[in-house]
Write a protein that holds these residues in place. Structure first.
Motif, PDB file in Angstrom:
ATOM      1  N   ILE A  67      -6.469   9.497  -4.726  1.00 44.54           N
ATOM      2  CA  ILE A  67      -6.432   9.906  -6.138  1.00 44.54           C
ATOM      3  C   ILE A  67      -5.752   8.871  -7.029  1.00 44.54           C
ATOM      4  CG2 ILE A  67      -5.529  11.625  -7.765  1.00 44.54           C
ATOM      5  CD1 ILE A  67      -5.787  13.701  -5.486  1.00 44.54           C
ATOM      6  N   PHE A  68      -4.583   8.405  -6.605  1.00 40.19           N
ATOM      7  CA  PHE A  68      -3.752   7.551  -7.468  1.00 40.19           C
ATOM      8  C   PHE A  68      -3.690   6.084  -7.025  1.00 40.19           C
ATOM      9  CE2 PHE A  68      -1.760  11.861  -7.714  1.00 40.19           C
ATOM     10  CZ  PHE A  68      -2.138  12.140  -9.005  1.00 40.19           C
ATOM     11  N   HIS A  69      -4.358   5.744  -5.917  1.00 39.50           N
ATOM     12  CA  HIS A  69      -4.378   4.377  -5.381  1.00 39.50           C
ATOM     13  C   HIS A  69      -2.982   3.867  -5.027  1.00 39.50           C
ATOM     14  CE1 HIS A  69      -8.537   4.446  -6.520  1.00 39.50           C
ATOM     15  NE2 HIS A  69      -8.188   4.766  -7.747  1.00 39.50           N
ATOM     16  N   SER A  70      -2.105   4.791  -4.689  1.00 37.62           N
ATOM     17  CA  SER A  70      -0.752   4.432  -4.270  1.00 37.62           C
ATOM     18  C   SER A  70      -0.261   5.516  -3.318  1.00 37.62           C
ATOM     19  CB  SER A  70       0.169   4.330  -5.480  1.00 37.62           C
ATOM     20  OG  SER A  70       1.488   4.069  -5.067  1.00 37.62           O
ATOM     21  N   PRO A  71       0.143   5.165  -2.127  1.00 36.44           N
ATOM     22  CA  PRO A  71       0.183   3.822  -1.545  1.00 36.44           C
ATOM     23  C   PRO A  71      -1.225   3.313  -1.232  1.00 36.44           C
ATOM     24  CG  PRO A  71       0.725   5.455   0.125  1.00 36.44           C
ATOM     25  CD  PRO A  71       0.571   6.197  -1.168  1.00 36.44           C
ATOM     26  N   MET A  72      -1.314   2.026  -0.979  1.00 35.29           N
ATOM     27  CA  MET A  72      -2.591   1.424  -0.635  1.00 35.29           C
ATOM     28  C   MET A  72      -3.119   2.114   0.631  1.00 35.29           C
ATOM     29  SD  MET A  72      -3.511  -2.605  -0.006  1.00 35.29           S
ATOM     30  CE  MET A  72      -2.078  -2.820   1.002  1.00 35.29           C
ATOM     31  N   MET A  73      -4.412   2.456   0.632  1.00 28.34           N
ATOM     32  CA  MET A  73      -4.978   3.247   1.723  1.00 28.34           C
ATOM     33  C   MET A  73      -4.750   2.622   3.096  1.00 28.34           C
ATOM     34  SD  MET A  73      -6.533   6.072   2.550  1.00 28.34           S
ATOM     35  CE  MET A  73      -7.402   6.751   1.160  1.00 28.34           C
ATOM     36  N   PHE A  74      -5.069   1.346   3.226  1.00 29.63           N
ATOM     37  CA  PHE A  74      -4.915   0.707   4.529  1.00 29.63           C
ATOM     38  C   PHE A  74      -4.123  -0.568   4.378  1.00 29.63           C
ATOM     39  CE2 PHE A  74      -6.236  -1.579   8.310  1.00 29.63           C
ATOM     40  CZ  PHE A  74      -6.185  -0.575   9.258  1.00 29.63           C
ATOM     41  N   PRO A  75      -3.078  -0.733   5.096  1.00 33.30           N
ATOM     42  CA  PRO A  75      -2.617   0.077   6.214  1.00 33.30           C
ATOM     43  C   PRO A  75      -1.574   1.140   5.846  1.00 33.30           C
ATOM     44  CG  PRO A  75      -1.402  -1.976   6.228  1.00 33.30           C
ATOM     45  CD  PRO A  75      -2.361  -2.021   5.039  1.00 33.30           C
ATOM     46  N   ILE A 128      -2.083  -1.363  14.256  1.00 32.32           N
ATOM     47  CA  ILE A 128      -2.897  -1.886  13.151  1.00 32.32           C
ATOM     48  C   ILE A 128      -2.791  -3.406  13.074  1.00 32.32           C
ATOM     49  CG2 ILE A 128      -3.097  -2.016  10.627  1.00 32.32           C
ATOM     50  CD1 ILE A 128      -2.285   0.975  10.579  1.00 32.32           C
ATOM     51  N   THR A 129      -1.577  -3.917  13.087  1.00 36.02           N
ATOM     52  CA  THR A 129      -1.391  -5.359  12.936  1.00 36.02           C
ATOM     53  C   THR A 129      -1.892  -6.125  14.157  1.00 36.02           C
ATOM     54  OG1 THR A 129       0.916  -5.153  13.665  1.00 36.02           O
ATOM     55  CG2 THR A 129       0.504  -5.173  11.282  1.00 36.02           C
ATOM     56  N   THR A 130      -1.804  -5.523  15.335  1.00 39.30           N
ATOM     57  CA  THR A 130      -2.357  -6.169  16.526  1.00 39.30           C
ATOM     58  C   THR A 130      -3.875  -6.257  16.403  1.00 39.30           C
ATOM     59  OG1 THR A 130      -0.544  -5.353  17.899  1.00 39.30           O
ATOM     60  CG2 THR A 130      -2.561  -6.019  19.044  1.00 39.30           C
ATOM     61  N   PHE A 131      -4.493  -5.161  15.967  1.00 45.26           N
ATOM     62  CA  PHE A 131      -5.939  -5.127  15.777  1.00 45.26           C
ATOM     63  C   PHE A 131      -6.377  -6.147  14.727  1.00 45.26           C
ATOM     64  CE2 PHE A 131      -9.663  -3.340  13.552  1.00 45.26           C
ATOM     65  CZ  PHE A 131     -10.568  -3.327  14.604  1.00 45.26           C
ATOM     66  N   LEU A 132      -5.590  -6.313  13.677  1.00 42.49           N
ATOM     67  CA  LEU A 132      -5.917  -7.254  12.599  1.00 42.49           C
ATOM     68  C   LEU A 132      -5.402  -8.666  12.873  1.00 42.49           C
ATOM     69  CD1 LEU A 132      -5.130  -5.000   9.492  1.00 42.49           C
ATOM     70  CD2 LEU A 132      -7.374  -5.534  10.475  1.00 42.49           C
ATOM     71  N   HIS A 133      -4.766  -8.851  14.029  1.00 38.91           N
ATOM     72  CA  HIS A 133      -4.200 -10.147  14.414  1.00 38.91           C
ATOM     73  C   HIS A 133      -3.180 -10.655  13.408  1.00 38.91           C
ATOM     74  CE1 HIS A 133      -7.152 -10.224  17.598  1.00 38.91           C
ATOM     75  NE2 HIS A 133      -8.122 -10.052  16.698  1.00 38.91           N
ATOM     76  N   GLN A 134      -2.325  -9.736  12.943  1.00 44.01           N
ATOM     77  CA  GLN A 134      -1.250 -10.106  12.028  1.00 44.01           C
ATOM     78  C   GLN A 134       0.074  -9.888  12.754  1.00 44.01           C
ATOM     79  OE1 GLN A 134      -1.883  -7.499   8.708  1.00 44.01           O
ATOM     80  NE2 GLN A 134      -3.440  -8.799   7.804  1.00 44.01           N
ATOM     81  N   PRO A 135       1.076 -10.682  12.433  1.00 45.86           N
ATOM     82  CA  PRO A 135       2.363 -10.506  13.115  1.00 45.86           C
ATOM     83  C   PRO A 135       3.088  -9.240  12.653  1.00 45.86           C
ATOM     84  CG  PRO A 135       2.534 -12.189  11.417  1.00 45.86           C
ATOM     85  CD  PRO A 135       1.089 -11.784  11.492  1.00 45.86           C
ATOM     86  N   TYR A 136       3.672  -8.546  13.599  1.00 44.39           N
ATOM     87  CA  TYR A 136       4.506  -7.374  13.287  1.00 44.39           C
ATOM     88  C   TYR A 136       5.597  -7.338  14.343  1.00 44.39           C
ATOM     89  CZ  TYR A 136       5.767  -2.685  11.721  1.00 44.39           C
ATOM     90  OH  TYR A 136       6.443  -1.604  11.206  1.00 44.39           O
ATOM     91  N   SER A 137       6.793  -7.702  13.942  1.00 44.09           N
ATOM     92  CA  SER A 137       7.893  -7.816  14.892  1.00 44.09           C
ATOM     93  C   SER A 137       8.862  -6.643  14.754  1.00 44.09           C
ATOM     94  CB  SER A 137       8.648  -9.124  14.626  1.00 44.09           C
ATOM     95  OG  SER A 137       9.252  -9.076  13.339  1.00 44.09           O
ATOM     96  N   PHE A 138       9.801  -6.589  15.662  1.00 48.67           N
ATOM     97  CA  PHE A 138      10.840  -5.562  15.616  1.00 48.67           C
ATOM     98  C   PHE A 138      11.655  -5.690  14.337  1.00 48.67           C
ATOM     99  CE2 PHE A 138      15.100  -3.934  16.701  1.00 48.67           C
ATOM    100  CZ  PHE A 138      14.752  -2.620  16.991  1.00 48.67           C
TER     101      PHE A 138
END
Length: 179
Positions: A67-75, A128-138
């Motif tokens: 409805i409001f475009h916030s938060p961004m749908m993905f991710p 999500i980030t693994t699937f998109l090949h983006q870094p996501y650390s602890f």
């Protein structure tokens, strides 16, 4: 009759979840700090039960994004849907298992839900980030899920028990009615 009452309250909590983020003025950084969408979901789980908490928790960020475009749908909204669904389910399940509905029961349920929800958020974001090949650390997880949300966590730890005690003391809900 009780199910209509529960459905009405769940709809109210969903509406609050859609509207409360406007308090932050649609400024994402303030919203991430104060976590306004979390409060109605946590209350829904306490008052309406784990099933309603789970559904309201899952639907709120997705619907708000649509409805409001916030938060961004993905991710973001996608990950938040799992996080908030966990909040609503865990707080409702643990609170329902408590024999006495005292302040300690509220805090134990709330703390458990907050920990579980943040862990689920971290897991979903990792997937999500693994699937998109983006870094996501602890470190990114700690910043996103805990450090940046400290003001909101404090607000939740103060506001949720105060609201629940108010509802009990005014007779708006009775301890035996709480799910």
């Amino acid at each position: 009759m009780k199910s209509v009452h529960q459905l009405t309250l769940s709809a109210l909590f969903l509406a609050l979840g859609l509207i409360l983020p406007f308090v932050t003025g649609q400024i994402p950084n303030i919203g991430r700090m104060l976590l306004p969408m979390h409060i109605p979901v946590l209350l829904c789980g306490l008052i309406c039960g784990w099933q309603s908490g789970l559904i309201v928790g899952f639907v709120t960020p997705i619907l708000r994004s649509a409805i409001f475009h916030s938060p961004m749908m993905f991710p973001m909204a996608f990950a938040m849907a799992f996080e908030l669904a966990t909040y609503g389910a865990v707080i409702g399940l643990i609170y329902a298992k408590m024999k006495s509905k005292r302040l300690t029961s509220i805090y134990l349920s709330l703390f458990s839900a907050m920990v579980c929800g943040r862990l689920v958020y971290g897991l979903v974001m990792t997937l999500i980030t693994t699937f998109l090949h983006q870094p996501y650390s602890f470190e990114i997880f700690m910043t996103a899920a805990i450090t940046s949300g400290i003001p909101g966590i404090i607000v939740q730890l103060i506001l949720i028990p105060v609201i629940m005690l108010f509802l009990y003391r005014t007779g708006m809900i009775k301890a035996d009615e709480a799910k």
